[in-house]
Design a protein around this motif. Structure first.
Motif, PDB file in Angstrom:
ATOM      1  N   ALA A   7      -3.207 -48.826 -17.059  1.00  0.00           N
ATOM      2  CA  ALA A   7      -3.430 -48.961 -18.504  1.00  0.00           C
ATOM      3  C   ALA A   7      -4.348 -47.890 -19.094  1.00  0.00           C
ATOM      4  CB  ALA A   7      -3.999 -50.353 -18.807  1.00  0.00           C
ATOM      5  N   GLY A   8      -4.848 -46.983 -18.268  1.00  0.00           N
ATOM      6  CA  GLY A   8      -5.718 -45.917 -18.787  1.00  0.00           C
ATOM      7  C   GLY A   8      -7.099 -46.387 -19.204  1.00  0.00           C
ATOM      8  N   ILE A   9      -7.570 -47.479 -18.614  1.00  0.00           N
ATOM      9  CA  ILE A   9      -8.893 -48.012 -18.964  1.00  0.00           C
ATOM     10  C   ILE A   9      -9.981 -47.295 -18.155  1.00  0.00           C
ATOM     11  CG2 ILE A   9     -10.374 -50.059 -18.886  1.00  0.00           C
ATOM     12  CD1 ILE A   9      -7.794 -51.730 -19.159  1.00  0.00           C
ATOM     13  N   ILE A  10     -11.029 -46.912 -18.876  1.00  0.00           N
ATOM     14  CA  ILE A  10     -12.159 -46.253 -18.208  1.00  0.00           C
ATOM     15  C   ILE A  10     -13.288 -47.259 -18.110  1.00  0.00           C
ATOM     16  CG2 ILE A  10     -13.805 -44.343 -18.371  1.00  0.00           C
ATOM     17  CD1 ILE A  10     -11.602 -42.947 -20.112  1.00  0.00           C
ATOM     18  N   ASP A  11     -13.787 -47.474 -16.904  1.00  0.00           N
ATOM     19  CA  ASP A  11     -14.912 -48.392 -16.723  1.00  0.00           C
ATOM     20  C   ASP A  11     -16.115 -47.900 -17.521  1.00  0.00           C
ATOM     21  OD1 ASP A  11     -13.798 -50.296 -15.017  1.00  0.00           O
ATOM     22  OD2 ASP A  11     -14.253 -49.135 -13.215  1.00  0.00           O
ATOM     23  N   ASP A  12     -17.076 -48.800 -17.735  1.00  0.00           N
ATOM     24  CA  ASP A  12     -18.329 -48.429 -18.396  1.00  0.00           C
ATOM     25  C   ASP A  12     -19.152 -47.598 -17.398  1.00  0.00           C
ATOM     26  OD1 ASP A  12     -20.836 -48.254 -19.468  1.00  0.00           O
ATOM     27  OD2 ASP A  12     -21.226 -50.423 -19.469  1.00  0.00           O
ATOM     28  N   ARG A  59      -1.169 -53.195 -25.801  1.00  0.00           N
ATOM     29  CA  ARG A  59      -2.467 -52.543 -25.687  1.00  0.00           C
ATOM     30  C   ARG A  59      -2.391 -51.210 -26.407  1.00  0.00           C
ATOM     31  NH1 ARG A  59      -5.869 -49.750 -22.839  1.00  0.00           N
ATOM     32  NH2 ARG A  59      -7.871 -50.800 -22.877  1.00  0.00           N
ATOM     33  N   PRO A  60      -3.362 -50.894 -27.241  1.00  0.00           N
ATOM     34  CA  PRO A  60      -3.344 -49.559 -27.842  1.00  0.00           C
ATOM     35  C   PRO A  60      -3.428 -48.500 -26.735  1.00  0.00           C
ATOM     36  CG  PRO A  60      -5.147 -50.915 -28.720  1.00  0.00           C
ATOM     37  CD  PRO A  60      -4.551 -51.673 -27.591  1.00  0.00           C
ATOM     38  N   ALA A  61      -3.025 -47.304 -27.045  1.00  0.00           N
ATOM     39  CA  ALA A  61      -2.999 -46.251 -26.038  1.00  0.00           C
ATOM     40  C   ALA A  61      -4.343 -46.143 -25.315  1.00  0.00           C
ATOM     41  CB  ALA A  61      -2.659 -44.926 -26.709  1.00  0.00           C
ATOM     42  N   GLY A  62      -4.296 -46.157 -23.995  1.00  0.00           N
ATOM     43  CA  GLY A  62      -5.469 -45.888 -23.165  1.00  0.00           C
ATOM     44  C   GLY A  62      -5.225 -44.546 -22.504  1.00  0.00           C
ATOM     45  N   TRP A 109       1.040 -56.877 -17.166  1.00  0.00           N
ATOM     46  CA  TRP A 109      -0.237 -56.875 -17.854  1.00  0.00           C
ATOM     47  C   TRP A 109      -0.624 -58.319 -18.080  1.00  0.00           C
ATOM     48  CZ3 TRP A 109      -4.262 -54.031 -18.591  1.00  0.00           C
ATOM     49  CH2 TRP A 109      -5.182 -54.372 -19.597  1.00  0.00           C
ATOM     50  N   LYS A 110      -1.768 -58.723 -17.548  1.00  0.00           N
ATOM     51  CA  LYS A 110      -2.159 -60.131 -17.610  1.00  0.00           C
ATOM     52  C   LYS A 110      -1.006 -61.022 -17.195  1.00  0.00           C
ATOM     53  CE  LYS A 110      -4.749 -59.699 -21.887  1.00  0.00           C
ATOM     54  NZ  LYS A 110      -5.303 -60.442 -23.003  1.00  0.00           N
ATOM     55  N   GLU A 137     -13.827 -57.218 -17.651  1.00  0.00           N
ATOM     56  CA  GLU A 137     -14.367 -58.011 -18.762  1.00  0.00           C
ATOM     57  C   GLU A 137     -13.288 -58.987 -19.211  1.00  0.00           C
ATOM     58  OE1 GLU A 137     -17.372 -57.861 -19.965  1.00  0.00           O
ATOM     59  OE2 GLU A 137     -18.157 -55.890 -19.448  1.00  0.00           O
ATOM     60  N   LYS A 138     -13.696 -60.099 -19.758  1.00  0.00           N
ATOM     61  CA  LYS A 138     -12.740 -61.161 -20.100  1.00  0.00           C
ATOM     62  C   LYS A 138     -11.610 -60.688 -21.019  1.00  0.00           C
ATOM     63  CE  LYS A 138     -15.250 -64.706 -21.484  1.00  0.00           C
ATOM     64  NZ  LYS A 138     -16.602 -64.314 -21.056  1.00  0.00           N
ATOM     65  N   ASP A 139     -11.969 -59.793 -21.926  1.00  0.00           N
ATOM     66  CA  ASP A 139     -10.969 -59.375 -22.913  1.00  0.00           C
ATOM     67  C   ASP A 139      -9.847 -58.528 -22.311  1.00  0.00           C
ATOM     68  OD1 ASP A 139     -12.122 -56.958 -22.418  1.00  0.00           O
ATOM     69  OD2 ASP A 139     -13.144 -56.805 -24.334  1.00  0.00           O
ATOM     70  N   PHE A 140     -10.008 -58.115 -21.039  1.00  0.00           N
ATOM     71  CA  PHE A 140      -8.996 -57.326 -20.357  1.00  0.00           C
ATOM     72  C   PHE A 140      -8.850 -55.915 -20.928  1.00  0.00           C
ATOM     73  CE2 PHE A 140      -7.382 -61.086 -18.291  1.00  0.00           C
ATOM     74  CZ  PHE A 140      -6.836 -60.594 -17.134  1.00  0.00           C
ATOM     75  N   PHE A 141      -9.557 -55.660 -22.022  1.00  0.00           N
ATOM     76  CA  PHE A 141      -9.388 -54.343 -22.638  1.00  0.00           C
ATOM     77  C   PHE A 141     -10.337 -53.326 -22.040  1.00  0.00           C
ATOM     78  CE2 PHE A 141      -6.708 -56.569 -25.392  1.00  0.00           C
ATOM     79  CZ  PHE A 141      -5.903 -55.634 -26.026  1.00  0.00           C
ATOM     80  N   SER A 142     -11.447 -53.837 -21.492  1.00  0.00           N
ATOM     81  CA  SER A 142     -12.393 -52.906 -20.890  1.00  0.00           C
ATOM     82  C   SER A 142     -12.406 -53.115 -19.384  1.00  0.00           C
ATOM     83  CB  SER A 142     -13.761 -53.125 -21.503  1.00  0.00           C
ATOM     84  OG  SER A 142     -13.993 -54.488 -21.694  1.00  0.00           O
ATOM     85  N   GLY A 143     -13.175 -52.289 -18.720  1.00  0.00           N
ATOM     86  CA  GLY A 143     -13.108 -52.256 -17.256  1.00  0.00           C
ATOM     87  C   GLY A 143     -14.026 -53.243 -16.562  1.00  0.00           C
TER      88      GLY A 143
END
Ligand SMILES: *Cc1c(COP(=O)(O)O)cnc(C)c1O
Length: 454
Positions: free
Chosen positions: A233-238, A387-390, A426-427, A197-203
């Motif tokens: 980064a500990g990001i979980i996809d939707d 980034r907040p903790a992922g 990161w980015k 996703e554009k915001d890079f915060f989600s998957g």
């Protein structure tokens, strides 16, 4: 090989003494690598026609060679994905070797495979997959991903025979682990990377994934690989959204939770994994966040028969294992390896000893440590939270530092035998990454590491 002589007795005592000492020491010396020539100079040639003796060989390991390794369970080792095997699991790793059990078929391995399956039952229960689902332990996440994707493609080819001569395609996201690409090479499959996703915060960007699914690539796509906790980064996809797409498009959904899988046991973040119960296959690495010694991965399938069709090896000398009396679960049928160590046994023993609640606590502690670090970073004027903790990963910057500063800082902490913390990107920007696994890491450890960023 088993005549008892004095050297054997001495060697056995040395090894046991070392093993007990090592697992009792929660802050082992942080070693660092040396050049091979240098090590050779220090220990000399160790393989000789007559042997150098067990006591002597062990001394070289204990006094020289192990010091050229980094103990990954050090509480200030926050680089890569650390590990923190329980003492019970490590001791049982020794027992696993001592018991000489062949872990391919029930006929020879029944009692050991029973242990593995007990641990596996708990792992499967964390995923919410239906009762028919089950899995096997592998050498790691890479082997688990390969086993799952081979099963996915085999199933695809069996149900779409017209695609057999064509190169299959895997869809995954930018945050996917490097092993997906590497294993696609092994399988001669193509990987199509969908942006996040554009915001890079989600998957994975689902709209972009759908675009690929509706393109002319469609007929060759045999799997979507989602990530349940990106390594960086500990990001979980939707997972819920991806599951819906995969269900309506009838495409195999694999969820790579090699790093994040342990967090399925953590109530505080379990919701983030919703949708995982719809997966066709899942990878979890007990050697990452389930406190097992190296190496231990796991692959879980919704439909075991599909995995068996893909992986079961055939050979005249193997038929005996399929006989009456040998009836039972044959781990060799569900992943790429034939002869295998019973890698799930250390996890089983440790789980049996401590109970699952202790595991939940230890995993929650990793998540909590990441939150604690996040807050300390926010309050520190020299630092900037990126980034907040992922899950248990935190990314942040030291204001005014560049790539060389980060590198020098990493090396200095390591040289000093103090900590191993490494930068990442990161980015496109250089940042510092903390990854917490070890429940023995303290707030004071975090403070001390942040102090070195002055
Ligand atoms: C570590 C990791 C892998 C690879 O696992 P190994 O056990 O190193 O083979 C795969 N996927 C993810 C998400 C990982 O974090």
């Amino acid at each position: 090989m088993h005549s008892i002589d004095m050297d054997l007795v001495e060697m056995t005592l040395d090894v046991m003494k070392y093993a007990i000492g090592r697992i009792s020491n929660i802050t082992p010396e942080l070693g660092s690598p040396k050049k091979e020539e240098e090590l050779l100079k220090m220990v000399g040639e160790t393989i000789t026609p007559e042997g150098i003796g067990g006591e002597n060989a062990f001394k070289l390991f204990r006094d020289v060679l192990v010091k050229a390794t980094v103990p990954i369970d050090h509480p200030r080792h926050l680089a890569f994905v650390p590990a923190a095997p329980t003492r019970a699991a490590i001791m049982f790793d020794l027992v696993t070797s001592a018991s000489s059990i062949h872990g391919a078929y029930w006929m020879e391995g029944a009692g050991g495979i029973f242990c593995e399956n007990q641990a596996m039952k708990w792992l499967v229960s964390l995923t919410g997959l239906p009762d028919s689902a089950f899995g096997v332990f592998t050498s790691g996440g890479t082997a688990a991903n390969l086993s799952a994707l081979v099963a996915a493609r085999d199933h695809f080819r069996n149900t779409h025979p017209e695609t057999r001569s064509k190169k299959g395609i895997i869809i995954t996201s930018e945050g996917a682990h490097s092993s997906i690409n590497a294993m696609a090479k092994v399988m001669d499959a193509e990987v199509h990377v969908v942006e996040t996703e554009k915001d890079f915060f989600s998957g994975m960007d689902l709209q972009k994934a759908l675009k690929v699914l509706n393109s002319d690539l469609r007929e060759r796509i045999f799997a979507v690989v989602a990530t349940g906790g990106t390594t960086n980064a500990g990001i979980i996809d939707d997972l819920k959204g991806i599951a819906e797409v995969c269900a309506s498009e009838k495409i195999w959904m694999h969820v790579d939770c090699a790093y994040g899988g342990g967090a399925l046991a953590a109530k505080s973040v379990r919701d983030l994994f919703n949708g995982i119960e719809k997966a066709d296959s899942i990878t979890i690495d007990p050697h990452k966040w389930l406190f097992s010694p190296y190496d231990c991965g796991a692959v879980i399938y919704k439909n075991l028969e599909i995995a068996k069709n893909a992986h079961s090896q055939k050979g005249a000398y193997l038929d005996i294992f399929k006989d009456e009396g040998a009836q039972g679960f044959n781990p060799a049928d569900y992943q790429i390896q034939l002869t295998r160590r019973l890698r799930g046994m250390p996890l089983w023993f440790s789980l049996a000893m401590h109970g699952t609640k202790k595991y939940q606590w230890a995993i929650e502690r990793g998540i909590e440590l990441a939150k604690i670090a996040e807050n300390k970073i926010k309050q520190n004027d020299l630092l900037e939270l990126v980034r907040p903790a992922g899950l248990s990963v935190v990314l942040f910057k030291r204001k005014g530092w560049n790539a060389d500063d980060y590198k020098e800082w990493t090396y200095k902490n390591h040289r000093d035998g103090f900590a191993l913390v490494t930068p990442t990107k990161w980015k496109e920007e250089d940042v510092i990454r903390f990854c917490f696994i070890n429940p023995d890491t303290t707030e004071d450890d975090i403070d001390q590491i942040l102090e070195t960023l002055k």
